[in-house]
Design a protein around this motif. Sequence first.
Motif, PDB file in Angstrom:
ATOM      1  N   ALA A  10       0.833  -1.211   0.000  1.00  0.00           N
ATOM      2  CA  ALA A  10       0.000   0.000   0.000  1.00  0.00           C
ATOM      3  C   ALA A  10       0.867   1.260   0.000  1.00  0.00           C
ATOM      4  O   ALA A  10       0.550   2.243  -0.682  1.00  0.00           O
ATOM      5  N   LEU A  11       1.981   1.221   0.739  1.00  0.00           N
ATOM      6  CA  LEU A  11       2.868   2.383   0.794  1.00  0.00           C
ATOM      7  C   LEU A  11       3.488   2.679  -0.569  1.00  0.00           C
ATOM      8  O   LEU A  11       3.666   3.847  -0.943  1.00  0.00           O
ATOM      9  N   THR A  14      -6.167   4.826  -0.058  1.00  0.00           N
ATOM     10  CA  THR A  14      -6.793   5.823  -0.945  1.00  0.00           C
ATOM     11  C   THR A  14      -5.832   6.216  -2.063  1.00  0.00           C
ATOM     12  O   THR A  14      -5.887   7.327  -2.575  1.00  0.00           O
ATOM     13  N   GLY A  15      -4.955   5.266  -2.436  1.00  0.00           N
ATOM     14  CA  GLY A  15      -3.891   5.571  -3.373  1.00  0.00           C
ATOM     15  C   GLY A  15      -4.250   5.423  -4.839  1.00  0.00           C
ATOM     16  O   GLY A  15      -5.349   5.778  -5.271  1.00  0.00           O
ATOM     17  N   SER A  63      -8.629   5.189  -7.623  1.00  0.00           N
ATOM     18  CA  SER A  63      -9.728   5.016  -6.658  1.00  0.00           C
ATOM     19  C   SER A  63      -9.327   4.213  -5.423  1.00  0.00           C
ATOM     20  O   SER A  63     -10.174   3.772  -4.657  1.00  0.00           O
ATOM     21  N   GLY A  64      -8.024   3.983  -5.231  1.00  0.00           N
ATOM     22  CA  GLY A  64      -7.594   3.221  -4.078  1.00  0.00           C
ATOM     23  C   GLY A  64      -7.805   1.730  -4.266  1.00  0.00           C
ATOM     24  O   GLY A  64      -8.350   1.281  -5.283  1.00  0.00           O
ATOM     25  N   ALA A  65      -7.365   0.960  -3.277  1.00  0.00           N
ATOM     26  CA  ALA A  65      -7.484  -0.497  -3.360  1.00  0.00           C
ATOM     27  C   ALA A  65      -7.698  -1.063  -1.967  1.00  0.00           C
ATOM     28  O   ALA A  65      -7.371  -0.434  -0.958  1.00  0.00           O
ATOM     29  N   ALA A  66      -8.279  -2.263  -1.932  1.00  0.00           N
ATOM     30  CA  ALA A  66      -8.521  -2.952  -0.667  1.00  0.00           C
ATOM     31  C   ALA A  66      -8.035  -4.385  -0.797  1.00  0.00           C
ATOM     32  O   ALA A  66      -8.354  -5.081  -1.763  1.00  0.00           O
ATOM     33  N   TRP A  73      -7.786 -11.776  -1.300  1.00  0.00           N
ATOM     34  CA  TRP A  73      -8.186 -11.204  -2.580  1.00  0.00           C
ATOM     35  C   TRP A  73      -8.054  -9.688  -2.517  1.00  0.00           C
ATOM     36  O   TRP A  73      -7.892  -9.098  -1.441  1.00  0.00           O
ATOM     37  N   ALA A  74      -8.112  -9.097  -3.700  1.00  0.00           N
ATOM     38  CA  ALA A  74      -7.985  -7.643  -3.811  1.00  0.00           C
ATOM     39  C   ALA A  74      -9.176  -7.086  -4.577  1.00  0.00           C
ATOM     40  O   ALA A  74      -9.775  -7.768  -5.407  1.00  0.00           O
ATOM     41  N   SER A  75      -9.500  -5.851  -4.298  1.00  0.00           N
ATOM     42  CA  SER A  75     -10.589  -5.178  -5.015  1.00  0.00           C
ATOM     43  C   SER A  75     -10.221  -3.719  -5.200  1.00  0.00           C
ATOM     44  O   SER A  75      -9.476  -3.138  -4.404  1.00  0.00           O
TER      45      SER A  75
END
Length: 379
Positions: free
Chosen positions: A275-276, A303-304, A360-363, A352-354
Motif C-alpha cells: 500500500a505504501l 486511498t492511493g 480510486s484506491g485499493a482494498a 483477494w484484492a478489489s
Amino acid sequence: MIRPRRLTGLGTRILTALILVLCVAVVTAWVVALVVGPAIFDDHMEMVETADPDPGVVAHAEEAFDAAWRLSLLLALLAAFGTSIVVTVILVRRLVRPIRKIRAAVGEITEGDYSARVPESSIGAEFTELMVAFNSMAAELDRTELTRQRLLSDLAHEMRTPVSTVDGYLEAMQDGVAQADEQTLVMLREQTERLKRLAEDISLVSAAEEGRLNLRPAPVTVGELLDAASAQIRARYQAAGVHLAVKADGRTRAARISVDRDRIGQVLTNLLDNALHHTDPDDEVFLGARTSKSSVTFDVVDTGHGIDAGHLPHIFERFYRADSARDRTHGGSGIGLAIVRSIVTAHDGSVWASSRGTGSGAAFTVELPQSAHKTMKVP
C-alpha cells in the motif's frame, strides 16, 4: 538394433473390425436363409397341393423359388454391405479427424508451442469433453510458460542491479578509484542484503506452494497482530507522509487466533508495504480486522493509485507488477503479494484484492477460517 514396431492406425482398425462384423452378418444371414427358406416354402406348397400334383409344376416352382430368394438375398446383402462400408468410412473419418488434430496439437506443445488448441467436436459428448480438457491443459501450460519466462526475466533483472553495483564498486576499489570507507561498505551490505532477501522470498514462496512451509501456530490476539504490523512499518509511513490508521473494536482486538505469528505478521506488513508503494503523501491507509462466526478477516485499504480491473486477477502472481517501472524504482521485487497468498493459503485461508479502478484506491482482504480463531471475553 531394435526396430520400432509398426502400429496400425485407429481408423484402419475400426474399419477392419466393422468389415469383419459385416462379413459375419452376411454369412449368418445367408446360412439362415439357406436353412429356413426351403423348409418354409415346402410347408406352403403342402398347403396348396392337390390330390394329384403335377411333379413338373412342383419342381419348376421349387426351382423358381430357390433362384428368386438366392438372387434377391444376394443383391440385398451386397447393397447393404456396400452401403455399410460407405457409412463406416464416413464415420471412421469423423472419429479419426479430431484425434489427428489432438495429435498434431500435442506435437506442437511438445515442441514448445503452448498456444496450440484443437476445435471442439460435435461427434459426441466424450470427444467434446476431451477437447475442452485438452484446451484447458494447453491454456494452463501456456500461462505457466509465460509466467516462467517473466519470472526468469524479472529475476535476472532483480539480481542484475545489486550484482552490477557490487561488482562495480569492487572493481573501483581494486583499481584504487574508490575506498572501502564506511559509506561504501554500508552500500555493499545493502545490496547483498537485497540479494539475500530476494533468495529468501523465492524460497518461501516455493516452499509454500510445494506444501513444505514450516508453520508454528500458537494462540495470539488479533490486536497483537495489528499492533505489531503497524509498529514495524509506521516509521516508513511517517517518512513518506502517508497516514496509517488501525481500526478494530475491542471485541475484535481481543479475539484469539491460532496462527504462526511471524508469518501472519509478514502477511500484514507485506500488504502495508504494498500500500505504501502505491500511495502518495497525504494519502491514507487503514489496517483493520473483523470477526464473525465463520472467519476472522484482516483488511488493508488505501486511498492511493488503485488497480485497473485487468490487473486484479494477476497481482498475486510471482514478479507480477501493474507498474513495473515504478515498483522497481521503489525497490520492490514483485514477489511480496505472492508471499502473502502462499502464507494465507498455508493457513487454509484466502486473500483477494478489489479496486474501483485507477485513482480510486485499493482494498486487500485476508480471511482465515472459523477453526483458526477463538473469541476471548472482553475485560
